[in-house]
Design an enzyme around this catalytic site. Sequence first.
Site, PDB file in Angstrom:
ATOM      1  N   CYS A   1      10.923 105.898 -40.030  1.00  0.00           N
ATOM      2  CA  CYS A   1      11.165 104.527 -39.557  1.00  0.00           C
ATOM      3  C   CYS A   1      10.666 103.473 -40.538  1.00  0.00           C
ATOM      4  CB  CYS A   1      10.512 104.326 -38.203  1.00  0.00           C
ATOM      5  SG  CYS A   1      10.969 105.592 -37.028  1.00  0.00           S
TER       6      CYS A   1
ATOM      7  N   ASN B   1      15.769 103.354 -30.577  1.00  0.00           N
ATOM      8  CA  ASN B   1      15.069 103.512 -31.851  1.00  0.00           C
ATOM      9  C   ASN B   1      16.049 104.127 -32.859  1.00  0.00           C
ATOM     10  OD1 ASN B   1      13.452 104.293 -33.980  1.00  0.00           O
ATOM     11  ND2 ASN B   1      11.863 105.214 -32.707  1.00  0.00           N
TER      12      ASN B   1
ATOM     13  N   HIS C   1       9.352  97.222 -36.128  1.00  0.00           N
ATOM     14  CA  HIS C   1      10.140  98.420 -35.838  1.00  0.00           C
ATOM     15  C   HIS C   1      10.457  98.458 -34.349  1.00  0.00           C
ATOM     16  CE1 HIS C   1      11.770 102.315 -35.789  1.00  0.00           C
ATOM     17  NE2 HIS C   1      10.749 102.893 -35.190  1.00  0.00           N
TER      18      HIS C   1
END
Length: 337
Positions: free
Chosen positions: A122, A294, A264
């Site tokens: 990520c 996500n 994020h």
Amino acid sequence: MPKITNNPNLCSIRVAGTGSYVPDKVLTNDDLAKIVDTSDEWIRSRTGIQERRIASDAQATSDLATEAAKRAMEQAGVTAEEIDLIIVATISPDTFFPSTACYVQRNLAAKNAVCFDISAACSGFLYAMSVARQFISTHTCDTALIIGAEKLSSMVNWEDRNTCVLFGDGAGAAVLKRAELDGEQGVLSAYMGSDGNQTDILVVPGGGSACPITPDNAEQRLNTISMQGKEVYRYAVTAMRRACDRVLQRANLKPEDISMVIPHQANFRIIEAIRERLDVPPEKMFINLQKYGNTSAAAIAIALDEAHRSGAIQRGDKIVLVAFGAGLTWAAAAICW
Ligand code: UT7
């Protein structure tokens, strides 16, 4: 321990254009409740996610990346031949090799580019930004295309409710150039860190050289995402808070100078914890995870594009991007937009 990558001697880079692409297919929380023991209420209250996008069988990560890249290039007004560096941040590459960046190069006909992938989960898009910054600052290249792209649906165990409700597919891209207008514009500071002692808490354990998939172990779904959610959560909050502090300090900024934080997009509770640390109002946290879940390396890239195109960030605004992911890895950047 974290490595500090901000070098005051580097000239800055500016974001000349952004783009993003998400697949058409929407998978809602209610859709998921039909395949695993979960509910819309649980997913919303624990994560903030309402739906996510799922790529078609015909779409590989490079296809998502290519669409996002075209939109960023159009906005930046650069042609494929002007791009001399393509970095794709991904943990769901088309193939182990060649790199997904090479497939994107082929799709764009960007024949003058040097191409490679970054695997930092990520945090990958911000790692790519830091790497491109070094290349541009040292005049190794002039025009970089950085992309965060994932087809995580291809790596999810759709029988594991702990993970399958969290992830989605998509891509975001940015064209980076040397900032020549004034010293205030562009990337003001950057910071990256890693902790290889925590490789086990978020991992795809099988399918690589350590544990090839064989007829004997295929049933165990070792080539899908495995996560100790609570542990990851704990590290994520601590690491992202620290990363925010570091980039603000290095850019000589105070939290009140920041117009927007683009974190994020994994869990709204993690984002809220970072917001409390920074002591900024909710409207200064850009959140779109309710729509996409996500998307790992793509998440910040998509959010940056949406923030830019919607007018949520304006020329001259000071913004902070901050990420955390498997590895463990974390990264942040302070940018004068
Ligand atoms: O992008 C890389 C970084 N990743 C992250 O930042 C993710 C970080 N972790 C998280 O966001 C959270 O830990 C999760 C959203 C993954 C989980 O939230 P949690 O509040 O930590 O829940 P939990 O794992 O402690 O599970 C609580 C309960 C458990 O049941 P018991 O043991 O209390 O009976 C789970 O089995 O919730 C259960 N559970 C679910 N229930 C309904 C876990 N997943 C689900 C589900 N639906 N999908």
